[in-house]
Design an enzyme around this catalytic site. Structure first.
Site, PDB file in Angstrom:
ATOM      1  N   ASN A   9       0.881  -1.168   0.000  1.00 34.28           N
ATOM      2  CA  ASN A   9       0.000   0.000   0.000  1.00 34.28           C
ATOM      3  C   ASN A   9       0.920   1.220   0.000  1.00 34.28           C
ATOM      4  O   ASN A   9       1.464   1.599   1.038  1.00 34.28           O
ATOM      5  CB  ASN A   9      -0.886  -0.052   1.256  1.00 34.28           C
ATOM      6  CG  ASN A   9      -1.835   1.125   1.348  1.00 34.28           C
ATOM      7  OD1 ASN A   9      -1.862   1.994   0.461  1.00 34.28           O
ATOM      8  ND2 ASN A   9      -2.608   1.162   2.418  1.00 34.28           N
ATOM      9  N   ARG A  93      -2.636  -2.229  -3.313  1.00 32.18           N
ATOM     10  CA  ARG A  93      -3.813  -1.388  -3.150  1.00 32.18           C
ATOM     11  C   ARG A  93      -3.664  -0.229  -4.137  1.00 32.18           C
ATOM     12  O   ARG A  93      -2.671   0.505  -4.097  1.00 32.18           O
ATOM     13  CB  ARG A  93      -3.855  -0.855  -1.736  1.00 32.18           C
ATOM     14  CG  ARG A  93      -5.038   0.017  -1.490  1.00 32.18           C
ATOM     15  CD  ARG A  93      -5.009   0.511  -0.073  1.00 32.18           C
ATOM     16  NE  ARG A  93      -6.281   1.081   0.283  1.00 32.18           N
ATOM     17  CZ  ARG A  93      -6.607   1.380   1.512  1.00 32.18           C
ATOM     18  NH1 ARG A  93      -5.768   1.143   2.494  1.00 32.18           N
ATOM     19  NH2 ARG A  93      -7.768   1.909   1.781  1.00 32.18           N
ATOM     20  N   HIS A 181     -12.625   3.302   0.033  1.00 32.97           N
ATOM     21  CA  HIS A 181     -12.611   2.318   1.142  1.00 32.97           C
ATOM     22  C   HIS A 181     -13.229   0.986   0.698  1.00 32.97           C
ATOM     23  O   HIS A 181     -13.706   0.203   1.517  1.00 32.97           O
ATOM     24  CB  HIS A 181     -13.390   2.831   2.378  1.00 32.97           C
ATOM     25  CG  HIS A 181     -12.628   3.826   3.210  1.00 32.97           C
ATOM     26  ND1 HIS A 181     -13.267   4.752   4.003  1.00 32.97           N
ATOM     27  CD2 HIS A 181     -11.306   4.027   3.390  1.00 32.97           C
ATOM     28  CE1 HIS A 181     -12.372   5.496   4.638  1.00 32.97           C
ATOM     29  NE2 HIS A 181     -11.163   5.073   4.273  1.00 32.97           N
ATOM     30  N   ARG A 241      -9.534  15.897   6.809  1.00 30.03           N
ATOM     31  CA  ARG A 241     -10.391  16.259   5.668  1.00 30.03           C
ATOM     32  C   ARG A 241     -11.780  16.647   6.181  1.00 30.03           C
ATOM     33  O   ARG A 241     -12.263  16.053   7.140  1.00 30.03           O
ATOM     34  CB  ARG A 241     -10.510  15.069   4.703  1.00 30.03           C
ATOM     35  CG  ARG A 241      -9.251  14.798   3.903  1.00 30.03           C
ATOM     36  CD  ARG A 241      -9.332  13.465   3.173  1.00 30.03           C
ATOM     37  NE  ARG A 241      -8.740  12.387   3.925  1.00 30.03           N
ATOM     38  CZ  ARG A 241      -8.897  11.092   3.646  1.00 30.03           C
ATOM     39  NH1 ARG A 241      -9.648  10.725   2.645  1.00 30.03           N
ATOM     40  NH2 ARG A 241      -8.313  10.174   4.384  1.00 30.03           N
ATOM     41  N   GLU A 379      -8.109  -4.936   5.092  1.00 28.88           N
ATOM     42  CA  GLU A 379      -7.977  -4.670   3.653  1.00 28.88           C
ATOM     43  C   GLU A 379      -6.843  -5.477   3.038  1.00 28.88           C
ATOM     44  O   GLU A 379      -6.936  -5.941   1.906  1.00 28.88           O
ATOM     45  CB  GLU A 379      -7.714  -3.171   3.441  1.00 28.88           C
ATOM     46  CG  GLU A 379      -8.913  -2.308   3.757  1.00 28.88           C
ATOM     47  CD  GLU A 379      -8.566  -1.045   4.502  1.00 28.88           C
ATOM     48  OE1 GLU A 379      -7.996  -1.130   5.617  1.00 28.88           O
ATOM     49  OE2 GLU A 379      -8.866   0.043   3.991  1.00 28.88           O
TER      50      GLU A 379
END
Ligand code: ADP
Length: 407
Positions: A9, A93, A181, A241, A379
């Site tokens: 990732n 990813r 996601h 964010r 993940e």
């Protein structure tokens, strides 16, 4: 001989990795989880085994200026650790698969070209994901690679859920709601039949509450809407964010306040959300412990927005049967789960306070019309499974048995 699979990732300043070991009897097992962070500033390689014991904690030197150099450091460490054992495949990813890639795929030169064309849609992440793929091809040229997309799980949503209502020439250039996601939501979708079979195929809202935060509405374990839109800025309040903001505010920053585009970008990605509201921290743990009213307001806003979006997605689904919490805050913060569940009481959700406090799997009372659950996401395991399946190498451990280690 043992064989290994690698999951990567790659971000702007860090390269996160998991090493899975193929065990004759048990399938894939997590062998190591780690990262090289501080790329370009003060790089550090850290890794732990499945039980949390330190395997590496070292500074590879200031020469690690970019992702490519970091990958070479990781490859060197892996050679040290694995001896001559083969790496059978690498799963990545990749943040954006565009409208086209709804499923993971084996990386070919054509795929890389397609992914490169999507850079304008995710300029902060996609170049690093592609860079990692190219660096692996350079260092491990015979090892097959698989790209897994954060947008993939959301493809197939109804047309109205994907629409950004701007003129068609803009939409034709790829402006639509993609959702993100997706690997986390897909993992939860695979875990649901094992953890909560009674609601697995019903109307479920999954709350991925970490540094990034979003909600996904699922019907029969398929995504029908997501609080993230064209980018991972939309929807819920996040660490740095803002989540949903009136687009007029952005025009105001550019026109009336005279900020530059890079300044606005930095505000939106790095200075807003929990950090922006509190002026103290983007870390939920720190905010919960801090008595400062600005910290309290940040937490209040986080909960308010999460509950508001649960309501919106409940309307999308035409009712809701279960709410699932996952990721850092969702898995570890009983107080945030309690507050969101209390705000969702009107839906018919009654919290089991004791189960929530001990982070039990089912945290709603037996008679609750809407049930609530805590399911740790994974993940990386999802990526390992996809890579294993596409490359024809044996499957990973079953869902629900191999949770990611907590941070
Ligand atoms: P990411 O993987 O996106 O970096 P995580 O899923 O690890 O993020 O979530 C990070 C967030 O989870 C941080 O805001 C952190 O404070 C929060 N978190 C982790 N543990 C707890 C806890 N026990 N209580 C409250 N928040 C927590």
């Amino acid at each position: 001989m043992d064989a290994y699979g690698l999951v990567l990732n790659a971000g702007s300043s860090s390269l996160k990795f998991c090493v899975y070991r193929r065990h004759e009897a048990e399938g894939w097992r997590l062998g190591a989880r780690g990262q090289i962070d501080g790329i370009g500033s003060s790089p550090r390689l850290t890794a732990r085994d499945d039980a949390g014991a330190t395997l590496a904690d070292r500074s590879p030197g200031a020469g690690v200026k970019d992702g490519r150099a970091a990958l070479h450091v990781l490859a060197g460490w892996l050679e040290e650790r694995l001896g001559g054992s083969p790496v059978l495949g690498v799963g990545h990813r990749v943040v954006h698969g565009g409208a086209r890639y709804s499923k993971p795929c084996i990386v070919t030169p054509n795929v890389i070209e397609d992914l490169r064309a999507l850079i304008p849609l995710a300029p902060l992440h996609q170049p690093h994901n592609i860079g990692a793929i190219e660096a692996v091809a350079e260092r491990l040229p015979d090892v097959p690679q698989v790209a897994c997309f954060d947008t993939g799980f959301h493809r197939g949503q109804p047309e109205v859920a994907e629409l950004v209502p701007l003129p068609s020439e803009i939409r034709d250039a790829g402006v639509q709601r993609y959702g993100f996601h997706g690997l986390s939501y897909e993992y939860i979708a695979t875990a649901l039949p094992l953890v909560a079979p009674e609601i697995a195929d019903k109307k479920v809202i999954v709350a991925h509450l970490g540094s990034g935060a979003s909600l996904c509405a699922m019907r029969a374990r398929k995504s029908v809407d997501c609080s993230f839109g064209f980018t991972a800025l939309d929807g819920l309040c996040m660490g740095t964010r803002p989540g949903s903001v009136d687009p007029g505010v952005i025009l105001h920053l550019l026109q009336a306040l005279g900020l530059s585009v890079p300044e606005v970008e930095t505000i939106l990605y790095e200075k807003s959300g929990l950090l922006g509201i509190s002026g103290i921290s983007n870390d939920m743990r720190e905010l919960l412990e801090n008595p400062d009213p600005r910290a309290r307001l940040a937490v209040d806003y986080f909960v308010y927005q999460a509950a508001k979006h649960v309501g919106a997605l409940a309307a999308v689904l035409g009712g809701v049967d279960a709410l699932v919490f996952t990721a850092g805050i969702g898995e570890h913060s009983a107080v945030i789960r309690r507050r969101i569940c209390e705000a969702c009481a009107w839906l018919g959700l009654t919290l089991d306070e004791a189960a929530n406090e001990r982070h039990g799997q089912r945290i709603s009372r037996a008679g609750s019309r809407v049930s609530a659950w805590v399911i740790p996401t994974n993940e990386e395991l999802m990526i390992a499974r996809h890579a294993g399946a596409l490359l024809g190498i044996s499957a990973a451990a079953p869902a629900g048995t191999a949770h990611r280690s907590t941070k």
